[in-house]
Structures are given as C-alpha cells and as structure tokens.
Write an enzyme that holds these catalytic residues in place. Structure first.
Site, PDB file in Angstrom:
ATOM      1  N   SER A   6      19.549  19.617   6.324  1.00 53.41           N
ATOM      2  CA  SER A   6      20.007  20.756   7.106  1.00 53.41           C
ATOM      3  C   SER A   6      19.264  20.771   8.445  1.00 53.41           C
ATOM      4  O   SER A   6      19.344  19.801   9.200  1.00 53.41           O
ATOM      5  CB  SER A   6      19.804  22.046   6.312  1.00 53.41           C
ATOM      6  OG  SER A   6      20.502  23.116   6.900  1.00 53.41           O
ATOM      7  N   HIS A  12      26.691  22.632   0.661  1.00 51.92           N
ATOM      8  CA  HIS A  12      25.441  22.402   1.391  1.00 51.92           C
ATOM      9  C   HIS A  12      24.230  22.350   0.460  1.00 51.92           C
ATOM     10  O   HIS A  12      23.260  21.647   0.737  1.00 51.92           O
ATOM     11  CB  HIS A  12      25.264  23.521   2.426  1.00 51.92           C
ATOM     12  CG  HIS A  12      24.204  23.270   3.442  1.00 51.92           C
ATOM     13  ND1 HIS A  12      24.292  22.268   4.380  1.00 51.92           N
ATOM     14  CD2 HIS A  12      23.024  23.903   3.685  1.00 51.92           C
ATOM     15  CE1 HIS A  12      23.223  22.288   5.164  1.00 51.92           C
ATOM     16  NE2 HIS A  12      22.432  23.261   4.750  1.00 51.92           N
TER      17      HIS A  12
END
Length: 687
Positions: free
Chosen positions: A546, A661
């Site tokens: 991320s 994610h």
C-alpha cells in the site's frame, strides 16, 4: 532437548487467533471468538469459547461462523451472530445449557448486537433495503429472462459507490432495529438512505446513541460523521454534535449518570493525519470537551499485523461516571488507559511491550478481559484484576509517552503454544535513528535471522508499513518471522507519517510523500548495517504494501542501494488514483486542488507519482497486486509493470484474482501462503 524447526509458509494455516473477549458481568468467565483456518476448504472458521481462571477453555458454540458474543446484563445468556441459517442472524444461548435459539430472521443479515439495560431488548444493525424488514430466505427464481441475465449489470449514479473489502454498494443500508428476547418480531427504528453504526443504549433504556453521516451531500464529505440520539418510542433522530463537518465521530457511550457522552473523533480536515481524540459531550448544555489533549497520542489500535484477530472493545465508563477506559496507540505499543472525565488525566492501566487489540470490563471496572499480542505471540486472552496493580510498573520503551501501568494478569488461553514450542524463532530488538541533526527520533526494530552464526553476515530486508497513518509495533508479524526463517535479518520502523508519535510527527508528510519519510527509512537501514555486524550491507532488499509499496517504488526509482525489491498493492500514479480508488477523491484537501483532471492541477499529483521516475528503476522488482483491490486498484500495478517491461527491466507481476487490498491479512488462506513463497523466492534469487 527437543530440536526446534524453522517456520514454514504453511504454518500460517495453523495459527489460531483469539479475540473479541467479553467478560461476564460477575467477572467469573470470559467469552471470546477463536478464528481458525480450514485448509481443506480454504476458508476461515470461528466459534465462541468460554474460559475461566484455573480451567482449560471450552468451545461453547458449534457453528462455522459464530462471532460477536455479548453477555446479558444478568450474565445468564449470550447473544451472538451466526450464519448457521444461511445468513448472519442473532442467536441466543443459555449458560445453563440447551440449544441456541434463533432470534432474528432478517433478509440481508444482521450484526452488532447490544443488550438494553433491562435485559429484554437487544438493539442491532440490519442490512435493509427501502422495503424495510423482510423475512430471511432465498430469492425467488427470476422467470423474466432479461432480468435474470442482466441482474449483474451495475448502474451507478452515486459519487461514493464502492469500498475496498465490501465491493460495490448495493441498495442495502445498515439500519437500527430492536428485538425482545422474550418473543415478538424485530422493530426497525431508522430509515432513509443512510448507514448507521456504533449503537449504544442510554442508561435509562429509553433511547439509543449512534454515529452516522446523514447529510444530503455525504458522498462528497463521507467523513463528516455526527452523533445522534434516537428515542426508543420512535421519531426522528436528534443530532447531538454540531453537524458542521469539524468532527468525524464514533463510538458514543453514555455515562452511568446520563450526564455525559464519551466518544472518539478526528478532524476531517486532517485527512487521517491527525489523531483520533477522546471527547465528552454534556447532554444538558451540548458543550463538547476534548480530554487528554496533552497526551498527543491517538486513541484506538493503530498497530498493523498480518495476523488479524477478532477485535473488540468500546469506551467504557466507571460506575461513578468519573473515568473512561479506552485504548491508546503509543510508540509501537497499544495499551488500555483510563481518563478522568473532569480532569482529562491519563492513567495507564496495562504496561509492557504489547499490542492490546480487544478488551471488556465488568460493570464495577474491577476486572477486565484483555486480548493482546506480543513480539513472541500472535495473541492470547487474559483476565486482569484492575484493582490490583503490579508493585513494579512496566519499564517504558524509548519513543513512548505513557509511563507506568501494569496490573496482575492471568493467561486464559494458549491456542498457539504447541505450535510456537516447535519453532525456532528470534526476538526483535528495538533501536532509534535520526535522519539528520534536529530531526525527530524514529523507532526501528531488527529481527535477527534464525540460526545466526557468530561472524557470519546475512542479507537483510527493509519492510515498510502501509497507511502511512499506522504503526509497526510489539506484535507478532508472520511475514517477518517467515523471512527470518529463510535467513534474512528483517528491519522495520515507524518513519514520519506513522501514528503513535503525536500530531506533528504524523502530519508532516501530508501531501509530501517521498521526502522526510524517505529520509527516515533510508537512515534506518543504514543504521542497521552500521550497528549490527551480521547485516550484509551489500545484500539488501526492500518490501512494503500500500503506502509501503509506494515507498518501495519511490526508493528504487531514486537509489540503487537495494539488490531486490517487492512492491505490494502499491500506489504508482497518484493522479489516476484520484478517480479509480474508492477513496481517491477524499485526498483533494491534501493536495490543495479542486479539479484534479485539469492540466494546470497535475503538478502536485505527478510530483508524488513514482511512475514518473520509472526510467530510473534498475532494481529487480516483484510487483504483487490483487485484482479486486479498490483502494489501490490493479491498474496501479499494471502501469508500473508495463513501464518496466517495456524498458526490458527485471520485473515480475503476480496478480491474485478475487482478492481485495487486505489479502495479506484476511485473503484466501492459500493465496496468502502463495504470496509468502513468492516473496521468499524473489529475494532468494537476487539476494
């Protein structure tokens, strides 16, 4: 002497995670959720267990997805959420024995049960359409062929239409309902095109408190969340906070005397770079006061890990309405504290090198159930006597603000003890680094390689956390131990931009990624090479996910210091992410622009886009991404891969279908194992 073995990637499937610990009103036992992995079915299971001091824990429910246990006020029943009927519903189980009884049969499922003070009513959230409460059951088969074969088409009219981990929004909203456990159908209390959350009862049982964004322009300002009061008798909710967009509120809980409401809130204008603060609202005057402002730490658990146990715990009042209990993130640790409602004084309750991720207290606040992880353990459930502090308080670590703390604790669970006893594991060592004269100290850790021999040098991997508004800390990170088992030293840190170190430390990188944070992480790896003789400065790798993936991309496009890199679910092009990420347009305030699509406004976005510097990337790069990632969409990885492959640079692209994610933490178990193997194989090839 038993020979211990090295940890394997498949050991991930054997880890059992205990959390959401709920102590009985009399303090005699604790109900908790135990999450396990069924490797044959490639799925997670969870059940509710009971534990008490001096006895082995017992499994209490038999479903495959039983969660959210909550004690009745008299301690005779547990309500919990289970999907055993086909969707998540409320079930009631007597502590005296017998079968669980299904309380709700609501189409769309329910969650978050909260007992009323009288022990008869339970408030909960239901996922409802405009039609309201409908009976649970399968949808009727569609006979119209056009509708049957086009029902998967999405027609989108909203600005905020998707969320990572949830997917594309449907026409269902989370509404507040109540049900009488002695019989009857549930009753819906809220309506409208709004989500409601964090429900709690007022002490008199006549109303409910909750948090919600009920603005007409909520899609444009999704973090403008207010507190509301809803009378049980019906009617429109009453807004309690100003409604001017200055607060993003959560977790309201009324004091036992009914005068004050404690809640957490952050400033939306900070875009996540400010702290989450503790406040109280006076029900008579409407005045809002921030408590513990001098602490300069964020409330809640901001520690990251790839072993995510069931969380739990909300603000809790002492019976005399003088103290509020909650969690605080502080320098890589998370602790339970109590805060004076009148004075704002902060008193640490727990101490030591740990991350508390779940807690609950008895009504008299003399006992607590705690679930916490340490650098040596993924987490266990403990019974703590809050009225019996340890005579020797825990020694605070450098970088922490809380001083003191520590109570007598009894460990109730040891679900991973047998596995951990088999493994040869190392323990991280904490150190501090400054990026330069006058710069703040940065906390860092090094996890030595397993089987380290005197005089021998080992390759090292620098790991960088996501967020960036989070923190590494005193918990058990499986990926790090996996790399250590492969013979790597693992170095990780909390550079500027991390939470747990105060407002200014976090906010300084807002709209300025790749500057001070870059200086910090580079200083950390160089300090590790200098201070630890076993680290081979000529064999360094770097990895992150991320925002951490952004930093990997930024690092390898600005230096050739590393021999190999792994970028995961990363940010590459901050301009294109504005329109493709689920929260892309949230970042407008950070960049100080309005129409990001206009050429004149491209500068701030491209300045922080590693893709612009792809010509300078020479480090062999493994790109790992999830195809259903809505936070950092798959096109981010695609753009970087094509740019590097077009230049014939050493690059590999791994895509995980059906994953969001958070795959490294909550994705399909075997995908998580595959990911760990890919990382190790890449570093083995180049380091």
């Amino acid at each position: 002497m038993t020979t211990r073995r090295r940890l394997s990637a498949e050991d991930l499937l054997a880890i059992r995670l205990a959390g959401d610990c709920q102590i009985a009103p009399d303090g005699s036992r604790v109900a908790y959720v135990l999450q396990e992995i069924d490797k044959e079915k490639n799925e997670y299971t969870s059940a509710i267990w009971l534990a008490r001091e001096g006895a082995a824990p017992l499994r209490f429910t038999g479903g495959r997805r039983d969660t959210q246990p909550r004690w009745s006020p008299d301690g005779r029943h547990l309500v919990f959420v289970s999907n055993r009927s086909g969707s998540n519903q409320l079930w009631l189980l007597s502590l005296e024995g017998g079968e669980a009884r299904q309380l709700t049969r609501v189409k769309g499922g329910v969650e978050s049960p909260v007992w009323g003070p009288d022990g008869r009513l339970i408030a909960f959230l239901a996922n409802l359409t405009e039609a309201g409460l409908e009976p649970e059951g399968p949808d009727e088969e569609e006979k119209d062929l056009y509708k049957k074969f086009t029902k998967d088409v999405r027609v989108i009219t909203r600005l905020h239409y998707k969320m990572d981990g949830e997917g594309y929004f449907t026409d269902r909203r989370k509404h507040i309902c109540v049900i009488d456990v002695e019989g009857g159908e549930p009753r819906q209390l809220t309506r409208g095109d709004f989500h409601h959350r964090d429900v709690s009862w007022t002490p008199d049982g006549r109303g409910l408190l909750f948090a919600a964004n009920r603005r007409e322009d909520r899609d444009w300002y999704p973090d403008h969340v207010d507190l509301w009061y809803l009378p049980l008798s019906g009617g429109e909710p009453e807004r309690l906070t100003p409604g001017d967009g200055t607060l993003c509120c959560s977790g309201p809980v009324a004091s036992p005397d009914g005068r004050l409401i404690a809640f957490l809130a952050s400033d939306p204008a900070e875009s996540g770079y400010g702290p989450t603060c503790l406040h109280v609202l006076d029900r008579t005057t409407g005045e809002i006061r921030r408590l513990a402002a001098g602490l300069d730490r964020t409330f809640g658990n901001e520690a990251v890990s790839d072993l995510v146990a069931p969380a739990g715990g909300r603000l809790t009042w002492s019976p005399d309405s003088r103290w509020i209990y909650g969690l605080v993130s502080d320098g890589g640790q998370v602790h339970l504290v109590r805060v004076g409602a009148a004075t704002g004084a902060v008193v640490p309750v727990t101490g030591g090198d740990r991350v508390v991720y779940a807690f609950s207290l008895t009504p008299d606040c003399r006992r607590a159930a705690l679930a916490f992880a340490t650098p040596r353990s993924p987490g266990d459930v403990y019974l703590a006597r809050l009225d019996d502090p340890c005579p020797t308080p825990a020694v605070p670590a450098a970088g922490t603000a809380l001083r003191g703390g520590g109570v007598h604790e009894v460990r109730l669970t040891a679900h991973n003890e047998a596995l951990l006893d088999e493994l040869e594991l190392t323990v991280p060592e904490r150190f501090q680094v400054n990026a330069g004269e006058g710069e703040p100290a940065v906390d860092a850790w090094i996890l030595p390689p397993v089987g380290r021999e005197p005089g021998k040098k080992y390759p090292a991997v620098l790991e960088i956390h996501g967020g960036p508004m989070s923190m590494y800390g005193a918990n058990f990170f499986f990926e790090f131990h996996w790399l250590a088992a492969q013979g790597y030293a693992v170095v990780y840190s909390n550079p500027r931009g991390s939470q747990g170190y105060g407002h200014d430390f976090c906010r300084v990188i807002r709209a300025d990624w790749g500057n001070k944070d870059y200086a910090d992480v580079m200083a950390v790896i160089e300090a590790a090479v200098e201070r630890y003789p076993y680290v081979d400065g000529d064999r360094l790798g770097v990895a992150g996910g991320s925002y951490g993936g952004f930093m990997v991309n930024w690092i390898v496009s600005h230096t050739d210091r590393f021999k190999a890199a792994v970028t995961m679910r990363s940010v590459v092009n901050r301009w294109s992410a504005m329109g493709t990420s689920d929260i892309g347009y949230y970042r407008l305030r950070q960049f100080g622009t309005e129409n990001w699509w206009e050429v004149k406004n491209l500068g701030p976005y491209l300045k922080q886009s590693p893709l612009v510097h792809a010509s300078h990337i020479n480090t062999p790069l493994l790109i790992e991404h999830q195809e259903n990632d809505m936070r950092c969409p798959i096109d981010q990885g695609e753009q970087l891969y094509v740019a590097l492959k077009f230049q014939r640079k050493p690059v590999k692209f791994v895509r995980y279908p059906g994953e969001s994610h958070g795959m490294s933490r909550t994705g399909q178990p075997w995908h998580r194992v595959h990911r760990l193997r890919m990382i190790a194989e890449w570093f083995a090839e180049y380091l």
